[in-house]
Scaffold this active site. Structure first.
Site, PDB file in Angstrom:
ATOM      1  N   ARG A 103      -6.638  -3.101  29.377  1.00 46.64           N
ATOM      2  CA  ARG A 103      -5.483  -3.577  28.624  1.00 46.64           C
ATOM      3  C   ARG A 103      -5.960  -4.446  27.468  1.00 46.64           C
ATOM      4  O   ARG A 103      -6.036  -5.659  27.589  1.00 46.64           O
ATOM      5  CB  ARG A 103      -4.535  -4.341  29.549  1.00 46.64           C
ATOM      6  CG  ARG A 103      -4.012  -3.478  30.681  1.00 46.64           C
ATOM      7  CD  ARG A 103      -2.869  -4.130  31.393  1.00 46.64           C
ATOM      8  NE  ARG A 103      -3.318  -5.181  32.286  1.00 46.64           N
ATOM      9  CZ  ARG A 103      -2.511  -6.015  32.924  1.00 46.64           C
ATOM     10  NH1 ARG A 103      -1.210  -5.941  32.735  1.00 46.64           N
ATOM     11  NH2 ARG A 103      -2.989  -6.931  33.744  1.00 46.64           N
ATOM     12  N   PRO A 104      -6.303  -3.834  26.360  1.00 43.85           N
ATOM     13  CA  PRO A 104      -6.888  -4.583  25.250  1.00 43.85           C
ATOM     14  C   PRO A 104      -5.843  -5.416  24.521  1.00 43.85           C
ATOM     15  O   PRO A 104      -4.640  -5.226  24.682  1.00 43.85           O
ATOM     16  CB  PRO A 104      -7.440  -3.478  24.346  1.00 43.85           C
ATOM     17  CG  PRO A 104      -6.549  -2.307  24.608  1.00 43.85           C
ATOM     18  CD  PRO A 104      -6.185  -2.390  26.070  1.00 43.85           C
ATOM     19  N   VAL A 105      -6.339  -6.327  23.685  1.00 43.46           N
ATOM     20  CA  VAL A 105      -5.454  -7.171  22.873  1.00 43.46           C
ATOM     21  C   VAL A 105      -5.597  -6.809  21.393  1.00 43.46           C
ATOM     22  O   VAL A 105      -5.243  -7.603  20.525  1.00 43.46           O
ATOM     23  CB  VAL A 105      -5.755  -8.668  23.103  1.00 43.46           C
ATOM     24  CG1 VAL A 105      -5.448  -9.058  24.540  1.00 43.46           C
ATOM     25  CG2 VAL A 105      -7.210  -8.995  22.753  1.00 43.46           C
TER      26      VAL A 105
ATOM     27  N   GLN B  46      -3.930  -4.862  19.494  1.00 42.78           N
ATOM     28  CA  GLN B  46      -2.682  -4.826  18.733  1.00 42.78           C
ATOM     29  C   GLN B  46      -2.181  -6.233  18.399  1.00 42.78           C
ATOM     30  O   GLN B  46      -1.531  -6.444  17.373  1.00 42.78           O
ATOM     31  CB  GLN B  46      -1.618  -4.034  19.490  1.00 42.78           C
ATOM     32  CG  GLN B  46      -1.977  -2.568  19.705  1.00 42.78           C
ATOM     33  CD  GLN B  46      -2.228  -1.830  18.400  1.00 42.78           C
ATOM     34  OE1 GLN B  46      -1.328  -1.712  17.560  1.00 42.78           O
ATOM     35  NE2 GLN B  46      -3.450  -1.324  18.215  1.00 42.78           N
TER      36      GLN B  46
ATOM     37  N   LYS C 236      11.093 -12.235  35.319  1.00 41.26           N
ATOM     38  CA  LYS C 236       9.857 -12.963  35.024  1.00 41.26           C
ATOM     39  C   LYS C 236       9.282 -12.536  33.682  1.00 41.26           C
ATOM     40  O   LYS C 236       8.840 -13.378  32.884  1.00 41.26           O
ATOM     41  CB  LYS C 236       8.832 -12.702  36.133  1.00 41.26           C
ATOM     42  CG  LYS C 236       7.493 -13.397  35.901  1.00 41.26           C
ATOM     43  CD  LYS C 236       6.392 -12.850  36.791  1.00 41.26           C
ATOM     44  CE  LYS C 236       5.829 -11.561  36.234  1.00 41.26           C
ATOM     45  NZ  LYS C 236       4.520 -11.197  36.805  1.00 41.26           N
ATOM     46  N   ASN C 237       9.293 -11.244  33.406  1.00 43.90           N
ATOM     47  CA  ASN C 237       8.670 -10.740  32.181  1.00 43.90           C
ATOM     48  C   ASN C 237       9.471 -11.079  30.926  1.00 43.90           C
ATOM     49  O   ASN C 237       8.964 -10.919  29.813  1.00 43.90           O
ATOM     50  CB  ASN C 237       8.454  -9.230  32.276  1.00 43.90           C
ATOM     51  CG  ASN C 237       7.366  -8.872  33.271  1.00 43.90           C
ATOM     52  OD1 ASN C 237       6.517  -9.696  33.597  1.00 43.90           O
ATOM     53  ND2 ASN C 237       7.398  -7.651  33.773  1.00 43.90           N
TER      54      ASN C 237
ATOM     55  N   CYS D 297      -3.545  -9.350  36.477  1.00 42.24           N
ATOM     56  CA  CYS D 297      -3.778  -8.206  37.352  1.00 42.24           C
ATOM     57  C   CYS D 297      -4.848  -7.292  36.770  1.00 42.24           C
ATOM     58  O   CYS D 297      -4.812  -6.935  35.592  1.00 42.24           O
ATOM     59  CB  CYS D 297      -2.478  -7.423  37.545  1.00 42.24           C
ATOM     60  SG  CYS D 297      -1.246  -8.314  38.506  1.00 42.24           S
TER      61      CYS D 297
ATOM     62  N   ARG E   2      -2.160 -12.817  32.438  1.00 44.15           N
ATOM     63  CA  ARG E   2      -2.268 -12.203  31.116  1.00 44.15           C
ATOM     64  C   ARG E   2      -1.149 -12.646  30.175  1.00 44.15           C
ATOM     65  O   ARG E   2      -1.384 -12.853  28.974  1.00 44.15           O
ATOM     66  CB  ARG E   2      -2.257 -10.681  31.271  1.00 44.15           C
ATOM     67  CG  ARG E   2      -2.351  -9.942  29.947  1.00 44.15           C
ATOM     68  CD  ARG E   2      -2.317  -8.443  30.161  1.00 44.15           C
ATOM     69  NE  ARG E   2      -2.263  -7.747  28.885  1.00 44.15           N
ATOM     70  CZ  ARG E   2      -3.308  -7.491  28.112  1.00 44.15           C
ATOM     71  NH1 ARG E   2      -4.505  -7.893  28.480  1.00 44.15           N
ATOM     72  NH2 ARG E   2      -3.172  -6.846  26.973  1.00 44.15           N
TER      73      ARG E   2
END
EC number: 2.5.1.7
Length: 425
Positions: free
Chosen positions: A124-126, A128, A25-26, A119, A95
């Site tokens: 979990r920042p964005v 980057q 899936k990933n 989840c 996400r």
């Protein structure tokens, strides 16, 4: 009264049998996003039929993609981008859908994507992602929970990530694949990132350094179509191996990439289990008296963070003391409280989880994210007595045909409907 579905598990039966691993899936999700880059037809062979994939396809259809299933094969084509806005009702569910930002920017010159959801564990920042697009020359800003980006020329430049980031690396790769050029430093080396790079190369981009911390990518002015097969799901494979270990069973996995599971296989071997490995298969036979071990989730090729909760559930069944640390998501322990309801002895202090293994008992528990759900299933399969797991929605986001596949391995599991009290108006 309303109705929800729960997974009923009668524990105590060793898993035994053979299983073919589904595609990852990933890996599928960023490859689906990459299909936005070309107007030509794309065929993806053996695509996972999961809720997250369906959400991504809903998003792609909103943006202009036409698609059709043929069994497990997926045909896609995006003749034109009809919208550059990825709405909250879709991005908020998952996400990984945030990754369309870079593809929209490359194909349409702009992209507008709502704050990602999915989840809810840890922070979990964005940042980057933003850093990468700005370094490549995009104008980026945030307003009212939506991230906006615009370019006036093909993106190019050098991106030095603050730390290896799977999503940030994939975002940058997509952003430059159509006519741009980039050098990515501290790029993620995960198999799913490598798979995306191979797919972009199929479409016509030049990609060097995949699987290393420095990736160079030179996009083509126009990308072509093609047919591609997605890599096997190492997290699904690892989940079933840990379930077999927790139930002291035996399992043969086929259609797997053992080299993607080196960190887990090493732990299982050190725990005393018997393993045979071929080019695309793994044979596992559990020892009745496994030894505890230390888990430290890190970037690939380290122990996968997505297997950390499932490994914790397994260690909860192993006599002796184990420890678990997650260097990727230090607060990824939403499963701990639910495992404790099954009798697991777990102590969390200073982001270090100590596990004192023992025999678990059945209980009513709730999955709060995908891999926490996998952990509860593994624990319930090994436990004495019956368990009922709420949050089937999360399990269906990460594990295709979970109930049927467990039944095929001898597990006594089934889905059932459970009444739920509705909130008053």
């Amino acid at each position: 009264m309303g109705v929800s579905r729960v997974l009923h598990v009668e524990g105590g039966t060793p898993l035994k049998g053979e299983l073919r691993v589904y595609p990852a899936k990933n890996a599928a999700l960023p490859i689906l996003a990459a299909s936005l880059l070309t107007p030509e037809p794309i065929t993806l062979v053996e695509v996972p039929r999961l809720r997250d994939v369906e959400v991504m396809l809903e998003l792609l259809a909103h943006l202009g993609t036409q698609y059709a299933w043929e069994g497990r094969t997926l045909h896609l084509q995006t003749p034109e981008i009809k919208s550059t806005h990825a709405p909250y009702e879709l991005v908020g569910q998952m996400r990984a859908s945030f990754i369309v930002w870079g593809a929209l920017l490359a194909r349409a010159g702009e992209g507008h994507v709502s704050m990602p959801g999915g989840c809810a564990f840890g922070f979990r920042p964005v940042d980057q992602h933003i850093k990468a697009l700005e370094a490549l020359g995009a104008e980026v800003w945030e307003e009212d929970g939506t991230f906006h980006a615009r370019r006036t020329r093909p993106l190019s430049g050098r991106v030095v990530f603050d730390l290896p980031t799977v999503g940030g690396t994939e975002q940058a790769m997509l952003a430059v694949a159509l006519g741009g050029e980039a050098t990515l430093v501290q790029a993620a080396v995960e198999p799913e990132v490598v798979d995306l790079g191979h797919f972009l190369a199929l479409l016509g981009a030049e990609v060097e350094g995949l699987g290393s911390p420095i990736v160079r990518i030179k996009g083509a002015p126009r990308l072509k179509g093609g047919t591609y097969r997605i890599i096997p799901d190492r997290i699904e494979a690892g989940t079933y191996l840990l379930a077999a270990a927790a139930t002291r069973g035996s399992l043969t996995l086929e259609g797997v990439r053992p080299d993607h599971l080196d960190a887990l296989l090493d732990k299982l071997w050190r725990s005393g289990h018997r393993l045979e490995v071929g080019e695309d298969w793994i044979r596992f036979r559990a020892t009745p008296d496994p030894a505890p071990f230390h888990v430290e989730a890190r970037e690939y090729p380290g122990f996968p963070t997505d297997l950390q909760p499932i490994a914790t559930a397994y260690l909860a069944t192993v006599p002796g003391q184990s420890t678990v640390v997650d260097r990727i998501y230090p607060d990824r322990f939403t499963h701990v409280g639910e495992l404790a309801r099954m009798g697991a002895e777990l102590y969390l202090r200073d982001r270090i989880l100590t596990v004192q293994g023992r025999r678990l008992h059945g209980a009513q528990v709730k999955a709060l994210d995908i891999r926490a759900g996998g952990a509860l299933v593994v624990a319930a399969l090994s436990a004495e007595g019956a368990s009922e797991i709420e949050g089937v929605y999360f399990l269906e986001r990460g594990y295709e045909h979970l109930t049927e596949r467990l039944q095929a391995l001898g597990a006594r599991v089934h889905l059932r409907e459970s009444p739920v009290a509705l909130a008053a108006d």
